[in-house]
Design a protein around this motif. Structure first.
Motif, PDB file in Angstrom:
ATOM      1  N   SER A 279       2.579   0.011  10.010  1.00  9.94           N
ATOM      2  CA  SER A 279       2.106   0.992  10.985  1.00  9.94           C
ATOM      3  C   SER A 279       1.460   2.200  10.297  1.00  9.94           C
ATOM      4  N   PRO A 280       0.368   2.742  10.877  1.00  8.93           N
ATOM      5  CA  PRO A 280      -0.215   3.979  10.352  1.00  8.93           C
ATOM      6  C   PRO A 280       0.791   5.134  10.320  1.00  8.93           C
TER       7      PRO A 280
ATOM      8  N   GLN B 284      -8.499  11.618   0.856  1.00 11.10           N
ATOM      9  CA  GLN B 284      -9.954  11.614   0.947  1.00 11.10           C
ATOM     10  C   GLN B 284     -10.530  10.458   0.122  1.00 11.10           C
ATOM     11  N   ALA B 285      -9.885  10.181  -1.017  1.00 10.68           N
ATOM     12  CA  ALA B 285     -10.386   9.127  -1.893  1.00 10.68           C
ATOM     13  C   ALA B 285      -9.896   7.740  -1.492  1.00 10.68           C
ATOM     14  N   LEU B 286      -8.649   7.664  -0.995  1.00 14.82           N
ATOM     15  CA  LEU B 286      -8.021   6.356  -0.780  1.00 14.82           C
ATOM     16  C   LEU B 286      -7.620   6.076   0.666  1.00 14.82           C
ATOM     17  N   GLY B 287      -7.755   7.073   1.547  1.00 16.07           N
ATOM     18  CA  GLY B 287      -7.244   6.952   2.907  1.00 16.07           C
ATOM     19  C   GLY B 287      -7.726   5.711   3.644  1.00 16.07           C
ATOM     20  N   ASP B 288      -9.036   5.452   3.621  1.00 16.16           N
ATOM     21  CA  ASP B 288      -9.586   4.298   4.336  1.00 16.16           C
ATOM     22  C   ASP B 288      -9.057   2.984   3.766  1.00 16.16           C
ATOM     23  N   ASN B 289      -9.026   2.907   2.423  1.00 20.34           N
ATOM     24  CA  ASN B 289      -8.521   1.686   1.781  1.00 20.34           C
ATOM     25  C   ASN B 289      -7.059   1.441   2.113  1.00 20.34           C
ATOM     26  N   LEU B 290      -6.265   2.509   2.078  1.00 17.13           N
ATOM     27  CA  LEU B 290      -4.839   2.378   2.373  1.00 17.13           C
ATOM     28  C   LEU B 290      -4.609   1.923   3.805  1.00 17.13           C
ATOM     29  N   LEU B 291      -5.410   2.466   4.732  1.00 18.34           N
ATOM     30  CA  LEU B 291      -5.261   2.085   6.140  1.00 18.34           C
ATOM     31  C   LEU B 291      -5.613   0.617   6.349  1.00 18.34           C
ATOM     32  N   GLN B 292      -6.666   0.158   5.689  1.00 15.15           N
ATOM     33  CA  GLN B 292      -7.063  -1.250   5.796  1.00 15.15           C
ATOM     34  C   GLN B 292      -5.982  -2.161   5.228  1.00 15.15           C
ATOM     35  N   LEU B 293      -5.459  -1.796   4.043  1.00 15.54           N
ATOM     36  CA  LEU B 293      -4.405  -2.607   3.420  1.00 15.54           C
ATOM     37  C   LEU B 293      -3.144  -2.630   4.282  1.00 15.54           C
ATOM     38  N   ALA B 294      -2.795  -1.466   4.839  1.00 25.63           N
ATOM     39  CA  ALA B 294      -1.600  -1.378   5.679  1.00 25.63           C
ATOM     40  C   ALA B 294      -1.761  -2.224   6.934  1.00 25.63           C
TER      41      ALA B 294
ATOM     42  N   PRO C 298       0.817  -1.230   0.000  1.00 30.15           N
ATOM     43  CA  PRO C 298       0.000   0.000   0.000  1.00 30.15           C
ATOM     44  C   PRO C 298       0.844   1.271   0.000  1.00 30.15           C
ATOM     45  N   LEU C 299       2.097   1.186   0.463  1.00 26.69           N
ATOM     46  CA  LEU C 299       2.952   2.373   0.487  1.00 26.69           C
ATOM     47  C   LEU C 299       3.284   2.845  -0.926  1.00 26.69           C
ATOM     48  N   ILE C 300       3.436   1.903  -1.838  1.00 29.37           N
ATOM     49  CA  ILE C 300       3.726   2.259  -3.230  1.00 29.37           C
ATOM     50  C   ILE C 300       2.516   2.932  -3.863  1.00 29.37           C
ATOM     51  N   ALA C 301       1.325   2.356  -3.627  1.00 30.07           N
ATOM     52  CA  ALA C 301       0.100   2.960  -4.161  1.00 30.07           C
ATOM     53  C   ALA C 301      -0.106   4.361  -3.599  1.00 30.07           C
ATOM     54  N   GLU C 302       0.147   4.513  -2.306  1.00 27.73           N
ATOM     55  CA  GLU C 302      -0.010   5.820  -1.664  1.00 27.73           C
ATOM     56  C   GLU C 302       0.985   6.818  -2.240  1.00 27.73           C
TER      57      GLU C 302
END
Length: 458
Positions: free
Chosen positions: A392-393, A376-386, A349-353
């Motif tokens: 770590s967040p 705003q668009a990807l934050g929730d998804n990135l947190l779940q994937l991480a 997820p770090l690469i996508a972010e």
């Protein structure tokens, strides 16, 4: 057609922003253009309920930081404290280390919460004096100021009060001190490589007999010639703000310090709001101390506060407009294709972010705008994937901040245009070096941050 509409609107946003059209005007028009391409004609409800609601939410969340940061910067500027700090650093290092002196002067001020626009005006006269005495080409001054202001102290250094370091906090429940090892590592990459590049360019220019060059200097305000305040007094508000922010965010506004269940009535948690509260309190204390320590110099504190407050409105509206645009785009059905493509770039997820924030920061010409749209668009998804990947967040926070400070500094960036105007130089003469120190090298730092973060380093 929907995907085409999104990319067309992004291209037009970049093009017209470079031409100088205000994003406050551009973003609603181009968001609605993308809406029409998606096949919807719900222009008015999307504008009032989606675009404006998103804009208002951003202002409601981050306005205190923009407001207090702008006031603090204005107090440090008008009192002469910013110039005092820059003067002492420049004098101690001398003409032999002119580039490092300018970079560190800018770095100390921006890490202390002074806005990069104030820093550019404060440091430029000192840079001219040092570069002229050392025979270094003037065209390198914007690069030196950009390195000290637009890069590591804006995005990477743990605890920096710049708004770019505050935006990820509500999304990931972090503080401005998130991932300190990653932040320091990225900062060193930017500082060392940036200084090496500028020194190499200076040496090459001097060897070619270029020298400082003949330039018609911009008139410097008379206040530069006035007696500057004491260095220690000038530095005290900055140090106090950093220390207080650290103590509050790590030891006071945290789970376990007290019972925070009463926050449920305000629909928030200490994890979501603690970082912001720490920064607000620290900035207020710093402003009060800065004004009290410069009472003899500043005869009209109210005017300075009003001026800072007015400046903050323009800054936050520009960013909030970009966020409103991003939220409209994110609600379009065709954006799902782009969203899935970004999240599917890698299992990491770090690469996508990093890629999504870098690209959107480049398109909008804004670090804050690009990061806000992405999170705003990807934050929730990135947190779940991480979370599912054991990341770590805090690592998400630091990758986000470092990512926003790379491609944002393309030629249409407002800070770049302002910096060149302050220095009286053109894109043709100075942008290449700005690009190297604030686009190319920060991108290298982003890669290093992602690698280290993927290894579990925080």
């Amino acid at each position: 057609m929907g995907v085409i509409g999104i990319f067309l609107s992004l291209f037009l946003l970049m093009y017209f922003a470079y031409k100088g059209v205000s994003v406050i005007i551009l973003t609603p028009l181009l968001a609605l253009l993308a809406l029409l391409f998606s096949g919807s004609i719900d222009i008015l409800p999307v504008y009032t309920q989606t675009y404006m609601s998103s804009l208002a939410n951003f202002v409601g969340t981050y306005f205190p930081i923009f407001l207090l940061g702008a006031i603090f910067g204005k107090v440090m500027d008008k009192s002469g404290a910013a110039k005092s700090i820059a003067n002492v650093i420049a004098r101690k290092l001398g003409k032999e280390k002119a580039i490092l002196a300018v970079v560190l002067s800018c770095a100390v001020l921006t890490y202390g919460g002074v806005s990069l626009f104030v820093v550019a005006f404060a440091v430029y006269p000192i840079a001219v004096s040092l570069f002229k005495e050392a025979g270094i080409p003037k065209r390198l001054i914007p690069g030196a100021i950009a390195l000290g202001s637009f890069t590591f102290t804006m995005t990477a250094m743990p605890g920096t009060p710049q708004v770019q370091n505050a935006i990820p906090m509500p999304y990931f429940g972090t503080t401005t001190w998130a991932a300190p090892i990653l932040g320091i590592s990225a900062s060193l990459v930017m500082l060392v490589l940036g200084c090496y590049w500028l020194m190499y360019r200076a040496k090459k220019g001097i060897a070619a007999g270029e020298g400082f060059g003949e330039h018609e200097e911009i008139k410097i305000d008379e206040e530069v010639k006035l007696k500057l305040p004491n260095f220690i007094l000038s530095l005290t508000p900055i140090l106090l703000m950093l220390v207080l922010n650290y103590i509050l965010s790590n030891y006071v506004f945290i789970e376990g310090f007290m019972n925070w269940e009463w926050l449920d009535q305000y629909k928030t948690t200490i994890a979501a709001s603690g970082g912001t509260w720490s920064l607000i309190v620290a900035l207020i204390v710093a402003i009060v101390v800065a004004m009290l320590s410069n009472l003899k110099v500043m005869k009209n504190n109210l005017h300075v506060i009003n001026e800072g407050a007015t400046d903050s409105l323009f800054a936050i509206l520009n960013t909030a407009a970009a966020v409103g645009y991003g939220n409209v785009i994110a609600t379009l059905g065709s954006f799902t294709v782009i969203k899935n493509a970004l999240l599917g770039i890698s299992s990491n997820p770090l690469i996508a972010e990093g890629i999504s924030i870098s690209c959107l920061s480049g398109v909008t010409g804004s670090a804050t705008g690009g990061m806000s749209i992405s999170l705003q668009a990807l934050g929730d998804n990135l947190l779940q994937l991480a979370t599912s990947s054991g990341i770590s967040p805090e690592v998400l926070h630091r990758v986000a901040t470092v990512a926003c400070g790379g491609l944002d500094s393309l030629p249409h960036n407002g800070a770049v245009i302002t910096l060149l105007a302050v220095c009286g130089l053109s894109h043709k003469k100075s942008y290449f070096d700005i690009f190297m120190v604030s686009v190319a090298i920060p991108t290298v730092a982003l890669v290093v941050t992602i690698i280290l973060g993927s290894m579990g380093i925080v």
